[in-house]
Design a protein around this motif. Structure first.
Motif, PDB file in Angstrom:
ATOM      1  N   PHE A  19       0.825  -1.203   0.000  1.00 63.44           N
ATOM      2  CA  PHE A  19       0.000   0.000   0.000  1.00 63.44           C
ATOM      3  C   PHE A  19       0.861   1.256   0.000  1.00 63.44           C
ATOM      4  O   PHE A  19       1.827   1.363   0.736  1.00 63.44           O
ATOM      5  N   ARG A  20       0.461   2.195  -0.834  1.00 67.95           N
ATOM      6  CA  ARG A  20       1.115   3.499  -0.743  1.00 67.95           C
ATOM      7  C   ARG A  20       0.110   4.594  -1.018  1.00 67.95           C
ATOM      8  O   ARG A  20      -0.641   4.566  -1.980  1.00 67.95           O
ATOM      9  N   ASP A  21       0.065   5.568  -0.097  1.00 70.35           N
ATOM     10  CA  ASP A  21      -0.703   6.776  -0.388  1.00 70.35           C
ATOM     11  C   ASP A  21       0.318   7.857  -0.643  1.00 70.35           C
ATOM     12  O   ASP A  21       1.135   7.717  -1.541  1.00 70.35           O
ATOM     13  N   GLN A  22       0.303   8.925   0.154  1.00 69.42           N
ATOM     14  CA  GLN A  22       1.341   9.931  -0.044  1.00 69.42           C
ATOM     15  C   GLN A  22       2.677   9.422   0.491  1.00 69.42           C
ATOM     16  O   GLN A  22       3.727   9.883   0.094  1.00 69.42           O
ATOM     17  N   ARG A  78       5.404   4.635   7.084  1.00 75.16           N
ATOM     18  CA  ARG A  78       4.511   5.095   8.154  1.00 75.16           C
ATOM     19  C   ARG A  78       4.692   4.230   9.400  1.00 75.16           C
ATOM     20  O   ARG A  78       4.667   4.715  10.523  1.00 75.16           O
TER      21      ARG A  78
END
Lengths: 315, 320
Positions: A87-90, A96
Motif C-alpha cells: 500500500f502506498r498513499d502519499q 509510516r
C-alpha cells in the motif's frame, strides 16, 4: 574546523543544555489548561488532578499501574505479513510503520500481557492510540487471538482496553477481515466459560466498535470517551444538523443502554478485580499492601497459534 | 434509456449517432443508412470490449454502483420461488434497507437476506440507498437464528455503500448491531453463502458476508472504506479516489488473490446492467455450485469450517 568549534563549543553547549529544564516535565491539561507535573500525572494515571479529564495513557503505563507491583509478562503475538497490499498513499505504508515505531518505541498498536491484578490472574490486552491511531490491522487481530488463546490456555478472564480510530486502511480488506477474526477469538472465550470485559477508552470508533469492542460480557467505559461507529463529523455531513451536546460520549451511551458502567480510571482497577472475582466465583478480594507475586507467569508457548498467522511466509 | 458512466462518454456518442441515423431512416424511407449504422455498432462493440476488458479499480466502483445494475430484489424475484418477506427486529422497527425472508432456491427451503438499494428516487428513499440501520442487522440476526433452528441454509446478497451514519442509528447501537450480526454469522450451524452483487461497503457488508463461501460478481467491489473516504483521510483530498481505489485492492480479482473472495462470477460484456438476465442466471449457477460444495462439509462442521476460514485469511498477503 578548529579547536574552538570541535572541542570548546560542544563542551559549553553540554553544560548549558544539562541545566535546561527538560521539556516534558509539565503537561498542560487540554480540558482545563492546568499545568500538571509529570510525576503526579503518572501517579494519577494521566487523569487531570484539577478537572478529572482522562488523557491518553500508553498500554505499557496502564499495565504498570494495573498489575500487582507493576509486574506482567508480555504474550507473544504471531507476526503477520508486513505490508500485505504493498500500500502506498502519499507515503509508503512501511515508512509510516517505521515512523510510528520510532515515535512510540512500540512494535505495533496492541500490547498483550498476563499477570495478576489484586491477586486475580488475568490476561489483558490494550490498544495504543498513539500508534497509528490504534488502528486495527492484521497485527491487532493476531494480538486479540493470541490473548484469547492465552486466556483459554491459562483458564483466565480477558480484559481488553480498546482505543482506536478504526480499521487500518493501509491493510485494506485484510483490516476489515479482523472483524470476523477477532469475533472468533471472543467466541473461544465464551466456549471456555471465561469472562471477557471490555474497557472502552477515548476514542473507540469504526470497525473496532463494530466487533470485539462491543462484544464484552461487561462493557465499561472511561468518562467522556468518544465511542461510535460513524464519527460525529460524518453524521453531521449526512444529516446536516447539529448533534446534541455529549453525543456519542460514554455517558450518552450509558443513558442509551449501550454500556454497563462509566468508571473513572482511578477506580477501574478495583472495579475490575471486584467484578472478575465474582464472575470467576473466587472469594472476595483482599485489599492493601501485599508482597509482590512470587513468580512472573511463564511466557506462553505460541506455537499452537501458528496456523492463525504465519510469520515465516513473508512475501 | 441507457445510463452512461463518465468513462463511457465516447461510447455514448457512437451509440447515439447510430440511434440518430436509424431514427432519420425511419422518417425518410429513401435513405439507406444500414451499412453506416452497422459500422457504428461494430465500432461501439469494439469500444465496449476495450473499456470493460481493462476496467481500473475506480471504474469498477462506478460500475458496481451503476443505478441500472440488478439489485437484491431482482435476484430474489428471478432466482427464488415462494419468497415470503419477514419483517422487523422485534425491538424497535422494520428496516427497508434489508430484505429478507423465507424462500425456495431450486425447491430447497432457505433463508435469503440482502441489502436493497432501490431503483428510482422513491424506492431509493424507502430503502435508504441500501444503508441499513441497527434494526436491519437485528432483523438479519433474527432470521439467521430461525434458519439455524430449522436447518435452512442462509444465502445473503450484499450490496451496500455501508451502514447508515445517522443520529438515531448511533443511539440505537449501530456498532453493537453489526458486531452481533457478524457474531451470528459465525455461530449458525447451517451453510451460509454470500454473493457480493454490487458494493461491499465495510462493516455493513461484513455483517452479512462472514460466510462459508463468498462469491463476487466480476465488477463488484468490497472494501474497508469507500475510495472517496480513504482519499479524504490519507490524501486529504476526496478527489484522489482513483489513487485510493487502486491502493485499497478492492476488486473481486484482487480479493480472490487475497483469499477473501472464493469465486468470481463473470459479468456480461459491458457490465451486469447491460444484460440483467444473464447476470442473474450466472449468480444462480454460482449459488447452486456453492450449495453443492457445502455437501462436502459434514453437517456439524459448518461453524468450525467458517471460523477456520476467517482465522486463516491474510496469512499470505497479495504476493502469494
Amino acid at each position: 574546523m578548529n579547536w574552538i568549534t570541535n572541542y570548546v563549543r560542544p563542551r559549553i553547549n553540554s553544560i548549558f543544555s544539562r541545566r535546561e529544564v527538560p521539556e516534558n516535565l509539565w503537561t498542560k491539561c487540554d480540558e482545563c489548561g492546568t499545568m500538571l507535573f509529570h510525576r503526579e500525572l503518572t501517579d494519577n494515571l494521566h487523569v487531570c488532578a484539577n478537572c478529572g479529564h482522562h488523557m491518553q495513557i500508553t498500554p505499557r503505563a496502564r499495565f504498570k499501574a494495573l498489575f500487582d507491583s507493576g509486574i506482567f509478562t508480555e504474550v507473544r503475538v504471531p507476526e503477520p505479513v508486513a505490508d500485505p497490499l504493498h500500500f502506498r498513499d502519499q507515503k509508503k505504508y512501511p515508512d509510516r510503520m517505521r515512523a510510528a515505531q520510532k515515535a512510540t518505541g512500540e512494535h505495533e498498536a496492541m500490547l498483550v500481557a498476563a499477570g495478576e491484578v489484586g491477586r486475580t490472574p488475568i490476561v489483558a490486552a490494550a490498544q495504543d492510540f498513539s500508534f497509528m491511531g490504534g488502528s486495527m490491522g492484521m497485527y491487532v487481530g493476531n494480538a486479540i487471538i493470541a490473548a484469547a488463546e492465552e486466556a483459554v490456555r491459562l483458564g483466565r478472564p480477558l480484559v481488553l482496553f480498546s482505543a482506536a480510530g478504526g480499521a487500518r486502511m493501509q491493510e485494506g480488506i485484510l483490516s476489515l477481515m479482523q472483524m470476523p477474526r477477532t469475533t472468533v477469538a471472543i467466541q473461544m472465550l465464551r466456549e471456555a466459560g471465561l469472562p471477557y470485559i471490555v474497557v472502552l477508552t477515548h476514542p473507540t470508533t469504526g470497525g473496532v466498535t463494530a466487533s470485539y469492542a462491543m462484544l464484552g460480557d461487561i462493557q465499561i467505559a472511561e468518562p467522556n470517551s468518544l465511542i461510535c461507529f460513524a464519527g460525529p463529523r460524518v453524521i453531521e455531513q449526512t444529516i446536516r444538523e447539529k448533534l446534541p451536546e455529549g453525543f456519542q460520549r460514554a455517558e450518552y451511551l450509558l443513558e442509551h443502554g449501550m454500556l454497563d458502567r462509566v468508571t473513572d480510571r482511578r477506580h477501574l482497577r478495583e472495579e475490575l478485580v471486584t467484578i472478575l472475582r465474582m464472575l470467576m466465583q473466587q472469594p472476595p478480594p483482599v485489599w492493601g499492601e501485599l508482597p509482590p507475586p512470587a513468580e512472573p507467569v511463564v511466557a506462553s508457548d505460541t506455537e499452537e497459534s501458528a496456523d492463525t498467522a504465519q510469520s515465516d511466509t513473508q512475501s | 434509456m441507457t445510463h452512461y458512466l463518465d468513462f463511457e462518454k465516447p461510447l455514448a456518442e457512437i451509440e447515439g449517432k447510430a440511434e440518430e441515423l436509424r431514427a432519420m431512416a425511419r422518417s425518410n424511407e429513401e435513405m439507406d443508412i444500414e451499412a453506416e449504422a452497422r459500422a457504428l455498432d461494430k465500432k461501439a462493440a469494439g469500444m465496449l470490449r476495450d473499456l470493460y476488458g481493462k476496467l481500473t479499480p475506480w471504474r469498477k466502483c462506478q460500475v458496481a454502483r451503476h443505478p441500472m445494475r440488478p439489485h437484491c430484489r431482482d435476484y430474489i424475484d428471478a432466482l427464488f420461488t415462494e419468497y415470503t418477506p419477514l419483517a422487523g427486529d422485534r425491538a424497535f422497527g422494520e428496516d427497508d434497507a434489508v430484505m429478507g425472508g423465507l424462500a425456495r432456491f431450486q425447491d430447497r427451503a432457505v433463508v435469503v437476506i440482502g441489502h436493497e438499494k432501490g431503483h428510482d428516487t422513491k424506492s431509493r428513499l424507502t430503502h435508504n440507498f441500501g444503508m441499513a440501520r441497527p434494526e436491519g442487522y437485528r432483523k438479519a440476526i433474527r432470521l439467521m437464528d430461525m434458519a439455524d433452528r430449522f436447518g435452512l441454509p442462509v444465502i445473503t446478497l450484499v450490496d451496500t455503500p455501508g451502514a447508515y451514519p445517522g443520529k438515531g442509528a448511533e443511539e440505537r447501537g449501530q456498532s453493537e448491531a453489526i458486531a452481533r450480526a457478524t457474531e451470528k454469522c459465525l455461530q449458525i450451524g447451517v451453510p451460509l453463502l454470500s454473493v457480493i452483487i454490487g458494493e461491499g461497503g465495510s462493516g455493513g457488508a461484513v455483517a452479512f458476508a462472514t460466510a462459508n463461501r463468498v462469491a463476487m460478481l466480476e465488477h463488484s467491489v468490497y472494501s474497508v472504506i469507500s475510495p472517496e473516504g480513504c482519499a479524504s483521510i490519507l490524501w486529504k483530498d476526496a478527489e484522489k479516489m482513483r489513487e485510493a481505489a487502486e491502493a485499497l485492492r478492492l476488486t473481486a480479482q484482487d480479493l480472490h488473490k487475497l483469499g477473501v473472495c472464493d469465486r468470481v462470477i463473470p459479468e456480461p460484456l459491458g457490465g451486469a446492467h447491460r444484460d440483467t438476465e444473464a447476470t442473474i442466471a450466472a449468480v444462480g449457477e454460482a449459488i447452486t455450485a456453492m450449495l453443492g460444495e457445502m455437501n462436502e462439509i459434514e453437517p456439524k462442521g459448518y461453524v468450525a469450517a467458517r471460523r477456520k476460514k476467517f482465522l486463516n485469511i491474510g496469512s499470505k498477503g497479495l504476493a502469494a
